[in-house]
Design a protein around this motif. Structure first.
Motif, PDB file in Angstrom:
ATOM      1  N   MET A   1      29.727  46.516  52.583  1.00  0.00           N
ATOM      2  CA  MET A   1      28.990  46.656  51.153  1.00  0.00           C
ATOM      3  C   MET A   1      29.657  46.022  50.046  1.00  0.00           C
ATOM      4  SD  MET A   1      28.926  50.426  49.385  1.00  0.00           S
ATOM      5  CE  MET A   1      28.649  51.179  50.987  1.00  0.00           C
ATOM      6  N   ARG A   2      29.289  45.358  49.229  1.00  0.00           N
ATOM      7  CA  ARG A   2      30.059  44.651  48.131  1.00  0.00           C
ATOM      8  C   ARG A   2      30.130  45.457  46.807  1.00  0.00           C
ATOM      9  NH1 ARG A   2      28.784  38.389  47.583  1.00  0.00           N
ATOM     10  NH2 ARG A   2      30.081  38.459  49.551  1.00  0.00           N
ATOM     11  N   ILE A   3      30.867  45.571  46.132  1.00  0.00           N
ATOM     12  CA  ILE A   3      30.904  46.396  44.761  1.00  0.00           C
ATOM     13  C   ILE A   3      31.499  45.587  43.926  1.00  0.00           C
ATOM     14  CG2 ILE A   3      31.546  48.390  43.540  1.00  0.00           C
ATOM     15  CD1 ILE A   3      31.514  50.131  46.067  1.00  0.00           C
ATOM     16  N   LEU A   4      30.630  45.171  42.624  1.00  0.00           N
ATOM     17  CA  LEU A   4      31.328  44.472  41.618  1.00  0.00           C
ATOM     18  C   LEU A   4      31.879  45.363  40.386  1.00  0.00           C
ATOM     19  CD1 LEU A   4      28.470  42.016  40.672  1.00  0.00           C
ATOM     20  CD2 LEU A   4      30.126  41.949  42.421  1.00  0.00           C
ATOM     21  N   VAL A   5      33.102  45.319  40.365  1.00  0.00           N
ATOM     22  CA  VAL A   5      34.113  46.120  39.404  1.00  0.00           C
ATOM     23  C   VAL A   5      34.182  45.231  38.141  1.00  0.00           C
ATOM     24  CG1 VAL A   5      35.783  47.513  38.857  1.00  0.00           C
ATOM     25  CG2 VAL A   5      34.913  47.397  41.165  1.00  0.00           C
ATOM     26  N   ALA A   6      33.405  45.494  37.085  1.00  0.00           N
ATOM     27  CA  ALA A   6      33.477  44.757  35.999  1.00  0.00           C
ATOM     28  C   ALA A   6      34.469  45.198  34.881  1.00  0.00           C
ATOM     29  CB  ALA A   6      32.153  44.574  35.196  1.00  0.00           C
ATOM     30  N   ASN A   7      35.540  44.714  34.636  1.00  0.00           N
ATOM     31  CA  ASN A   7      36.440  44.804  33.569  1.00  0.00           C
ATOM     32  C   ASN A   7      35.622  44.733  32.297  1.00  0.00           C
ATOM     33  OD1 ASN A   7      38.544  45.493  31.768  1.00  0.00           O
ATOM     34  ND2 ASN A   7      39.886  43.620  32.196  1.00  0.00           N
ATOM     35  N   VAL A   8      35.709  45.652  31.110  1.00  0.00           N
ATOM     36  CA  VAL A   8      35.108  45.325  29.901  1.00  0.00           C
ATOM     37  C   VAL A   8      35.953  44.357  28.877  1.00  0.00           C
ATOM     38  CG1 VAL A   8      33.926  47.526  29.995  1.00  0.00           C
ATOM     39  CG2 VAL A   8      36.306  47.661  29.026  1.00  0.00           C
ATOM     40  N   ASN A   9      37.353  44.231  29.260  1.00  0.00           N
ATOM     41  CA  ASN A   9      37.996  43.224  28.383  1.00  0.00           C
ATOM     42  C   ASN A   9      38.454  41.876  29.028  1.00  0.00           C
ATOM     43  OD1 ASN A   9      40.504  43.508  29.665  1.00  0.00           O
ATOM     44  ND2 ASN A   9      40.762  45.676  28.507  1.00  0.00           N
ATOM     45  N   THR A  10      38.847  40.954  28.386  1.00  0.00           N
ATOM     46  CA  THR A  10      39.141  39.679  28.981  1.00  0.00           C
ATOM     47  C   THR A  10      40.356  39.342  29.484  1.00  0.00           C
ATOM     48  OG1 THR A  10      39.477  38.860  26.727  1.00  0.00           O
ATOM     49  CG2 THR A  10      37.504  38.664  27.179  1.00  0.00           C
ATOM     50  N   THR A  11      41.219  40.670  29.621  1.00  0.00           N
ATOM     51  CA  THR A  11      42.512  40.544  30.099  1.00  0.00           C
ATOM     52  C   THR A  11      42.503  40.499  31.822  1.00  0.00           C
ATOM     53  OG1 THR A  11      43.447  41.447  27.901  1.00  0.00           O
ATOM     54  CG2 THR A  11      45.001  41.489  29.969  1.00  0.00           C
ATOM     55  N   ARG A  12      42.752  39.270  32.221  1.00  0.00           N
ATOM     56  CA  ARG A  12      42.727  39.358  33.742  1.00  0.00           C
ATOM     57  C   ARG A  12      43.677  40.147  34.450  1.00  0.00           C
ATOM     58  NH1 ARG A  12      39.174  35.431  34.885  1.00  0.00           N
ATOM     59  NH2 ARG A  12      38.358  34.340  32.923  1.00  0.00           N
ATOM     60  N   SER A  13      44.824  40.454  34.004  1.00  0.00           N
ATOM     61  CA  SER A  13      45.977  41.185  34.583  1.00  0.00           C
ATOM     62  C   SER A  13      45.469  42.581  34.575  1.00  0.00           C
ATOM     63  CB  SER A  13      47.095  41.133  33.847  1.00  0.00           C
ATOM     64  OG  SER A  13      46.915  41.525  32.491  1.00  0.00           O
ATOM     65  N   MET A  14      44.409  42.988  33.771  1.00  0.00           N
ATOM     66  CA  MET A  14      43.897  44.361  33.648  1.00  0.00           C
ATOM     67  C   MET A  14      42.793  44.259  34.709  1.00  0.00           C
ATOM     68  SD  MET A  14      43.091  46.836  30.697  1.00  0.00           S
ATOM     69  CE  MET A  14      44.582  46.636  30.046  1.00  0.00           C
ATOM     70  N   THR A  15      41.965  43.343  34.937  1.00  0.00           N
ATOM     71  CA  THR A  15      41.025  43.249  35.913  1.00  0.00           C
ATOM     72  C   THR A  15      41.678  43.432  37.332  1.00  0.00           C
ATOM     73  OG1 THR A  15      39.689  41.672  34.350  1.00  0.00           O
ATOM     74  CG2 THR A  15      39.002  41.721  36.891  1.00  0.00           C
ATOM     75  N   ASP A  16      42.552  42.562  37.465  1.00  0.00           N
ATOM     76  CA  ASP A  16      43.406  42.596  38.839  1.00  0.00           C
ATOM     77  C   ASP A  16      43.925  44.198  39.003  1.00  0.00           C
ATOM     78  OD1 ASP A  16      43.059  39.965  38.836  1.00  0.00           O
ATOM     79  OD2 ASP A  16      45.065  39.333  38.187  1.00  0.00           O
ATOM     80  N   SER A  17      44.610  44.697  38.155  1.00  0.00           N
ATOM     81  CA  SER A  17      45.221  46.144  38.441  1.00  0.00           C
ATOM     82  C   SER A  17      43.820  46.973  38.558  1.00  0.00           C
ATOM     83  CB  SER A  17      46.057  46.627  37.327  1.00  0.00           C
ATOM     84  OG  SER A  17      45.240  47.103  36.237  1.00  0.00           O
ATOM     85  N   ILE A  18      42.683  46.938  37.857  1.00  0.00           N
ATOM     86  CA  ILE A  18      41.474  47.864  38.165  1.00  0.00           C
ATOM     87  C   ILE A  18      41.003  47.425  39.470  1.00  0.00           C
ATOM     88  CG2 ILE A  18      39.205  48.166  37.451  1.00  0.00           C
ATOM     89  CD1 ILE A  18      40.022  47.829  34.593  1.00  0.00           C
ATOM     90  N   ALA A  19      40.901  46.182  40.034  1.00  0.00           N
ATOM     91  CA  ALA A  19      40.358  45.925  41.398  1.00  0.00           C
ATOM     92  C   ALA A  19      41.175  46.458  42.466  1.00  0.00           C
ATOM     93  CB  ALA A  19      40.152  44.616  41.389  1.00  0.00           C
ATOM     94  N   ALA A  20      42.572  46.104  42.127  1.00  0.00           N
ATOM     95  CA  ALA A  20      43.495  46.792  43.082  1.00  0.00           C
ATOM     96  C   ALA A  20      43.423  48.157  43.275  1.00  0.00           C
ATOM     97  CB  ALA A  20      45.052  46.599  42.446  1.00  0.00           C
ATOM     98  N   GLN A  21      43.174  49.282  42.220  1.00  0.00           N
ATOM     99  CA  GLN A  21      43.070  50.605  42.248  1.00  0.00           C
ATOM    100  C   GLN A  21      41.771  50.733  43.111  1.00  0.00           C
ATOM    101  OE1 GLN A  21      44.747  53.139  41.575  1.00  0.00           O
ATOM    102  NE2 GLN A  21      43.589  54.920  40.984  1.00  0.00           N
ATOM    103  N   ALA A  22      40.914  49.830  42.719  1.00  0.00           N
ATOM    104  CA  ALA A  22      39.325  50.169  43.550  1.00  0.00           C
ATOM    105  C   ALA A  22      39.640  49.845  44.921  1.00  0.00           C
ATOM    106  CB  ALA A  22      38.446  49.141  42.856  1.00  0.00           C
TER     107      ALA A  22
END
Lengths: 247, 247, 247, 247, 247, 247
Positions: A1-22
């Motif tokens: 199963m593949r889940i896309l987790v979309a950050n709402v801002n353009t700060t990549r490090s935040m995308t990374d930490s969100i994805a890590a938590q996911a």
């Protein structure tokens, strides 16, 4: 199963930490893809940025090539979830709602601790619209901006715990919800200090998205979230959003 | 006094009829400027188009050169008003709220008659958030799409009157609100046929905007609608929205 | 256009200041007629006086000879507006509702600052019935009686500002409504000191009454506010109220 | 114990039938005094008459010489109860609230069956203010005017039963409340035909008034219903109301 | 008339004091029978004990031999009233609802003062379900356990008065409800000290039960509280509950 | 991970089909243990049976020897979940709430289709208390008793689909929730026929229980669901419930 987790801002490090938590909470067979919008603000702390993020997330998800099974919108209290639900056939889970919904299984009332005072009404409005506000004791601000969370996690924990304790004592909350995607990963520390269950929206959203997929459930298409009617869209620079009817 | 009336779709003829309706009710010294977004859908009938419209209206208003005293967002049930309120120092009036607010001075309960069934929940959600739903008897769909209103006004009147009468009889409404910017100008005919007050949101919004300006009142900047914090906005092609902080 | 502005108490100096405030905001062609009831209490600070005022205002308005286009009931939180709506064909605007309705265009939540603690529940009840309470953060008492406002305006401003600041800080209001007809004219000073928009009900009501007249809108007569049925009214000393059916 | 039962209209035969119903249910030692206002309409079917009745009842009760232990306001859905509560030290019971409160002990939801369609919103408003609306399934009109009830009781029973059955079947009511003082005495017949409990407000109010007296309970005087402040009341022809402070 | 007053815990001295309070207010011809459950906890301070009490009360009442006219469930905030209503043909009155319903005739808002903090949400839930929460200002805990009330009534009065005064001042209550069956008999002292009406649920319930019987009213059997359908009940040791269909 | 799935009635074949449905959706490593209460009714269709089931489920779960990670209460609209939450340290999930919570991710409004008309108010009450009713369009009865579902599944599907279609068309639901544990396994057929997402509560509850365990979250113990205080429990025949403090 593949889940896309979309950050709402353009700060990549935040995308990374969100994805890590996911990924931390995802089941064995679940692949997490973190997406960063190609336009927008480096953090969302108000309606203007949030509306920009709403379509930025739609653009980002529609631009994603390759199959996926569910989408998570990983901004707390942001606009846009309804648009994604119209455009997609797979389940869409917003972390604001996922966290509230999860918290309600854990105690009689829950409180949200978020970033700045100015975002409190936005979150209250999202919970009200989602019909998940009846057992919300309060939404409290820690006073820290989104990007400050990353810069000084220790101070963030301190400020969040302070508000969490007030929420439990004064507002009679029994569960705390972390009210910002940027707080992903802080739940354990806060739980230890506040002695109540602490719900992280990203984690909650991943489990809900997985569950919906497993049960073969997705957005109803009978009325509110039916696929958009064919439209002539002009002036919009990105083809993905320009032709949503094909999605 | 100059009031910007922003259409939410890209159909210029609709901007024209909205502006005409606005001018019809405007006070002697009021100048009405109709604005058409430079991107977006030719009609808004769902969340996807509405979210696109939200930022298209912000872009259009921010791009407007020259002074103005108030802004009207002339889409019924659409997203985006909160963003405009953050970005601007002048009053912002949404026609959805203007019409509901006006209707409440005229009868015990009001109903909205809109276009398609799929837009009913969007309107219900906007009224709920605005806290103007307690005396809303119902939101009813005429079954006509936005652009069909313009093509066949006679049929439109017929379909709206039918729902208006049902709203009065079954839902116990005493006032009817026209639930689409594209219905501007039909109020008089429907009033004659339905025998109850009929409120057009564009007209209502013009009088409210004028009133706020006359009283020297504008959006509170203490919390929810404070000017956006300075952000790094990337990837966005239109400079107006890119630098809102200067507005 | 001629608008009758009916004070709810028998204190003529208060009628004068209410009428002055009304004239201050009225459009060029609008004539303001201040009316003082011919019976009742010198100030309304409870249900007994308010009920007396309800029919005193009806008596006063029905006794007015000559044409008029709208009526404003200029008591904050008082009874009686529904009766006037039944008796008259022209629009009736209550300042309690006018102020709340206006405040909702200016911020996420508003608070009312009124006179005595005992009148707070009356105002809460009127807002609840009007369906304008969902975004009311609080109703706060300044502790000053109605007639004390006139005697010592400086002290009044002080006391109102104190409560306004508490409303903004603790109750999370973003707009302040002046909760007494006798506060007419204090809005500017309070706005300067509290740094949020301050709405005066008399001013708001004048603009709304003018707007309704301009749009050709008046009270719906289909159910709740239909003209009273013919009745045998006995024992009542004033002919105006005795024969409302002719109005 | 002596209980004053105040009719809200000037029709003496209706006062008599209300008093008879009150006596029918009153305890052995309870004396029922029926009062007819000395001014007002022969029946109340709208806000104008109801506001007139509000002060007429206050006048009538204040004019009553001799002691009494409680007062019942015997008009369904009428204004004025709050004023009486301020003026008196003994308990005041409104039949609208008494009936609703009693019905809630008898089933999951109740419906009110009243007279004319135009009075439905007044009753809904009173129940809303009283906070007794959460379990109200509906307020339905029988289509009969107040005075028609007396003229043709058989037709009245027919019309009420028809609406009662619809309330049970469609609105899911389990208890019926008779929504007019003039329906006093019809409860038994309707109960037999509709097969659900039928609550008469006058009877309910008598038992509640007796109970409050027996428990030594009366209106709280700490805020909302504190005795009116001393006022200068001018122009009012009846001394009783003119000097309420002595009561 | 015979009324069964069922204690919810197994502490006989508490049954006695509840029955004494009931007798104190009962009418001349009313016989009060105090019942103590034959199983359960010595005090109910949470959901577990409360659910046990729910069926213990049903068992106790069904086991009672001899006729009776009404049943009072004398636990504040406890589960089970709906079950009794299904099983019995006579009126069932819960003291939680009786007290709230009575308090609403005495002031604009009421507060409940109960025992431990942990029972506050249970009481809030019962009031919400009963639809009697709209005018509830707050539910406050005195901090005393149920059995401590009996042990040290003086300390109990002290603790309850302290919360009552806070309820009046901060939460704007105008009436106090004693939120525990074990507080029966303390109302008079607290009334004297808090200067507002104080409602005891047992007393209130007795008068309501008597009133319903006198009016010939009992639970509606059309839907929610219809007699249980015939079931095969296995494993349950007490015959009374085993064969409810015969009741 | 081991999850106990407790049926609320004593019909073992229903426990089996509930457990089968649970296993159908459970993750690879999840063991499902179906529990049948050792006392109670063969089906729950009202408050009496439901209250009996409440403690029967507590007894059954407390009697279970060996470790487990979560508990599901598999009765739709039943009492008791709060008691389990107090008694246990592991997460407790009620299928009523699980289904509603899941449905809210799938459409704007959902409806529940249950068995008999008499159980509709019970379900409405549970959803109201859970704060999950704001987006519930309706609760509809299929007219079939619990045990009839098993006897004639084809007729059950027919009856449920009929109500589901009415819910979508008239009540504007976009998602259907199966309102009975005995409907487990029918979701797929109904989804095909009604063309909207259909949520089965047992499946939803399994995924939520698994998710909570995976996130390390369980019931908050700070107030409402704190472990029961030590009590003297007498007369109760089953030791498991007698000594909950040890659990």
């Amino acid at each position: 199963m593949r889940i896309l987790v979309a950050n709402v801002n353009t700060t990549r490090s935040m995308t990374d930490s969100i994805a890590a938590q996911a990924r931390h909470v995802a089941a064995a067979g679940t692949e997490i893809i973190g997406l960063t919008p190609r336009f927008g603000a480096d953090s969302c702390e108000g309606n203007f940025e949030s509306y920009l993020a709403a379509i930025a997330v739609m653009d980002t998800v529609l631009s994603y090539e390759g199959p996926y099974d569910a989408v998570i919108q990983a901004g707390y209290g942001e606009h846009g979830r309804e648009g994604l639900q119209e455009l997609l056939d797979v389940p869409v889970v917003d972390i604001t709602e996922a966290a509230a919904s999860t918290a309600m299984f854990l105690g009689h009332k829950y409180s949200v601790v978020t970033t700045l005072d100015r975002t409190v009404p936005l979150i209250e409005d999202r919970l009200k619209l989602a019909g998940l506000d009846a057992r919300c004791a309060s939404v409290r601000a820690s006073g820290l901006a989104v990007l400050e969370l990353e810069e000084d996690p220790e101070r963030a924990v301190e400020a969040i715990v302070e508000q969490a304790l007030l929420a439990v004592r004064r507002d009679r909350a029994e569960v705390i919800v972390l009210g910002c995607g940027g707080m992903a990963g802080l739940d354990e520390q806060i739980r230890l200090r506040a002695s109540v269950p602490v719900v992280d929206g990203v984690a909650a959203a991943v489990t809900i998205a997985e569950s919906l997929v497993r049960m073969g459930l997705s957005t109803s298409k009978v009325r509110t979230y039916a696929t958009p009617r064919p439209k002539t869209i002009t002036g919009w620079p990105w083809p993905a959003v320009d032709t949503p009817a094909v999605s």
